[in-house]
Design an enzyme around this catalytic site. Structure first.
Site, PDB file in Angstrom:
ATOM      1  N   GLY A 142      40.327  46.130  38.274  1.00  0.00           N
ATOM      2  CA  GLY A 142      41.136  46.044  39.277  1.00  0.00           C
ATOM      3  C   GLY A 142      41.778  44.430  39.146  1.00  0.00           C
TER       4      GLY A 142
ATOM      5  N   ALA B 262      39.607  39.914  40.311  1.00  0.00           N
ATOM      6  CA  ALA B 262      39.441  41.184  39.686  1.00  0.00           C
ATOM      7  C   ALA B 262      38.105  41.639  40.009  1.00  0.00           C
ATOM      8  CB  ALA B 262      39.362  40.694  38.140  1.00  0.00           C
ATOM      9  N   ASP B 263      38.052  42.937  39.732  1.00  0.00           N
ATOM     10  CA  ASP B 263      36.553  43.650  39.881  1.00  0.00           C
ATOM     11  C   ASP B 263      36.581  44.707  38.716  1.00  0.00           C
ATOM     12  OD1 ASP B 263      34.504  44.009  42.014  1.00  0.00           O
ATOM     13  OD2 ASP B 263      35.094  45.922  41.659  1.00  0.00           O
ATOM     14  N   THR B 264      35.476  44.722  38.335  1.00  0.00           N
ATOM     15  CA  THR B 264      35.137  45.844  37.151  1.00  0.00           C
ATOM     16  C   THR B 264      34.225  46.721  37.545  1.00  0.00           C
ATOM     17  OG1 THR B 264      35.931  43.971  35.533  1.00  0.00           O
ATOM     18  CG2 THR B 264      34.549  45.914  34.760  1.00  0.00           C
TER      19      THR B 264
END
Length: 211
Positions: free
Chosen positions: A127, A80-82
């Site tokens: 994501g 994930a990436d925030t």
């Protein structure tokens, strides 16, 4: 969910803590991406381009971890990436990353809080990429975060900066920490703002078991 093991491709202790709310810690194996470099958002100011970059980052992380552990192809890999996205007066969308590491970090965070956050609503996007049994699925979770007004933020900002919580935090605040005092309203997933949208992850893992 009928999972005996999952690989979490992340360097974030917060993501592991969040995932343990869905799965026992003994079933979670953390394998950080080997390449710490990530594509940036500096030149991206349109919604579609920002979303595509976010998808590219979480997908690249997943591929990185998969290449480290190709023998575990039957084990789900979650990455994930925030990011935080604000809209400037020019109309441009701007992604706020981590404050600079040098002494200028306080001025940068102060500018974000007073000009981009106070009395306004910004978006937090995560994501999420899940690889399982040769299938890769991707989703983007969105949460709207609204801060208290300018006066409220200004009165408390010097104190908040003194806690140094902003350092190393995307967008310069931690909603699970002292930064929560500035938040007036949240619409969407709270865990998304922390770094992993549990509702989205839960649905993705459940669907992966039924396909």
């Amino acid at each position: 969910m009928n999972l005996s093991r999952i690989i979490l491709g992340s360097r974030s202790p917060r993501r592991k803590e969040l995932l343990t709310q869905l799965l026992p810690e003994t079933q979670i194996e953390v394998v950080p991406p080997a390449d710490p470099e990530e594509a940036g958002f500096e030149q991206l100011h349109e919604w579609d381009a920002i979303q595509q970059q976010l998808i590219s980052i979480c997908t690249a992380k997943n591929e990185d971890v998969f290449q480290q552990r190709p023998a575990d192809a039957s084990v789900p890999i979650l990455t994930a990436d925030t990011i935080g996205v604000v809209k400037r007066e020019t109309g441009d969308l701007v992604v706020l990353g981590q404050p600079p590491v040098e002494s200028a970090w306080q001025e940068t965070v102060k500018e974000w809080f007073l000009n981009d956050y106070a009395g306004r609503t910004h978006l937090v996007l995560t994501g999420v990429c899940l690889r399982y049994q040769q299938r890769v699925t991707i989703q983007i979770a969105e949460t709207e975060v609204t801060f208290h007004d300018q006066e409220y933020v200004r009165e408390r900002l010097d104190w908040y900066l003194s806690t140094q919580e902003s350092r190393g935090k995307a967008g310069g605040y931690a909603i699970q920490g002292a930064g929560s005092i500035f938040v007036n309203r949240i619409e969407g997933s709270l865990s998304n703002v922390v770094g992993l949208p549990l509702e989205t992850v839960f649905e993705m893992l459940n669907r992966s078991q039924t396909v």
